[in-house]
Motif scaffolding. Structure first.
Motif, short mmCIF file in Angstrom:
data_model
loop_
_atom_site.label_atom_id
_atom_site.label_comp_id
_atom_site.label_asym_id
_atom_site.label_seq_id
_atom_site.Cartn_x
_atom_site.Cartn_y
_atom_site.Cartn_z
N VAL A 121 -6.92 8.78 -2.05
CA VAL A 121 -7.92 8.34 -1.34
C VAL A 121 -8.73 9.28 -1.21
O VAL A 121 -9.31 10.49 -1.01
N ARG A 165 -5.88 7.40 7.89
CA ARG A 165 -4.24 7.81 7.70
C ARG A 165 -3.34 9.10 6.56
O ARG A 165 -3.12 9.58 7.48
N ARG A 166 -4.85 9.47 6.03
CA ARG A 166 -4.69 10.81 5.35
C ARG A 166 -4.35 12.20 5.97
O ARG A 166 -2.86 12.92 5.58
N SER A 179 0.74 -1.18 -0.29
CA SER A 179 0.11 -0.53 -0.10
C SER A 179 0.95 1.29 0.12
O SER A 179 2.00 1.39 1.16
N ASP A 193 -13.52 6.40 2.77
CA ASP A 193 -12.75 5.52 2.53
C ASP A 193 -12.42 6.07 4.38
O ASP A 193 -10.41 6.12 4.46
N HIS A 224 -3.49 0.76 -4.37
CA HIS A 224 -4.20 1.78 -3.53
C HIS A 224 -5.22 1.73 -2.77
O HIS A 224 -6.20 2.06 -1.88
N ARG A 225 -5.13 -0.21 -3.10
CA ARG A 225 -6.59 -0.23 -1.85
C ARG A 225 -6.35 -1.64 -1.42
O ARG A 225 -5.18 -1.99 -1.34
N THR A 226 -7.30 -2.37 -1.08
CA THR A 226 -6.80 -3.79 -0.20
C THR A 226 -6.64 -4.90 -0.95
O THR A 226 -5.36 -4.85 -0.88
N THR A 258 -10.90 4.30 6.87
CA THR A 258 -9.34 4.15 7.33
C THR A 258 -8.54 4.67 6.43
O THR A 258 -7.79 4.91 6.69
N ARG A 259 -8.17 4.83 5.53
CA ARG A 259 -7.08 5.78 4.63
C ARG A 259 -7.55 7.27 4.70
O ARG A 259 -6.67 7.82 4.59
N PHE A 307 -2.10 12.22 -0.72
CA PHE A 307 -2.51 10.65 -0.58
C PHE A 307 -4.66 10.97 -1.26
O PHE A 307 -5.00 11.07 -1.14
#
Length: 197
Positions: free
Chosen positions: A66, A76-77, A57, A70, A107-109, A72-73, A63
């Protein structure tokens, strides 16, 4: 090796999200020696000239990949996290790629979603994927489901994967993944790879 069918010219080993933060800091992975088991399989794959690739990832500064949806991401951003410029710098030092082993930023799971992974596999005429990584309920689950829909043969190395929830890991390995692929342990995988010569 019953159930382990490997044509080395059409097989790839995917090292999925072997991040310093994540796999490297997961106490369950440390207790189960997941990195050591994965390294054994990695070494055997290289010795048998299996195509090895990595996914991790990774995002551009700020980011931009993102969405606010989203959660979760976006967290992070919004935390101000700064990633290294090169995705390879996120990979745990015990399983670093060698020259010629691509590191695919995702960029995704799933390894497939929002990445060049499928293009790389098609360019190498890959039909079988050997999967290891972190987390079992994240990149491994998402990649297994999509790869099965894309008609890849799948081999999941149970002790080459880790999750923060051992019960979820066990459920996936025993109940879900066998419906779409072959679940093996690292010893079985290494033996099958060495047998390729």
């Amino acid at each position: 090796m019953a159930g382990i069918d490997v044509d080395k010219g059409k097989t790839a080993l995917l090292m999925a999200d072997f991040a310093i933060v994540g796999m490297g800091q997961n106490p369950i992975a440390q207790e189960r020696h997941t990195l050591e088991r994965a390294k054994e399989v990695l070494d055997a794959a290289r010795g048998s000239e299996i195509f090895v690739c990595y996914c991790i990832s990774h995002f551009r500064p700020g980011f931009p990949e993102v969405s606010d949806r989203d959660k979760t991401r976006a967290a992070r951003r919004d935390s101000g996290e700064v990633l290294p410029v090169e995705p390879i710098d996120l990979i745990h030092p015990s399983v670093l790629p060698q020259e010629g082993e691509p590191v695919i930023a995702k960029h995704r799971t799933s390894a497939f979603s929002g990445s060049a992974f499928e293009m790389v596999l098609r360019s190498k005429n890959i039909e079988t994927l050997i999967l290891m990584g972190h987390a079992t309920s994240g990149v491994i689950l998402s990649t297994v489901r999509l790869a099965a829909d894309l008609d890849y043969n799948l081999i999941i190395v149970e002790d080459g994967c880790a999750d923060r929830d051992p019960e979820v890991h066990q459920l996936l390995m025993e109940k879900v993944f066998p419906r779409q692929g072959t679940v093996v342990n690292s010893k079985e995988m290494v033996e099958a790879l060495i047998a390729l010569g």
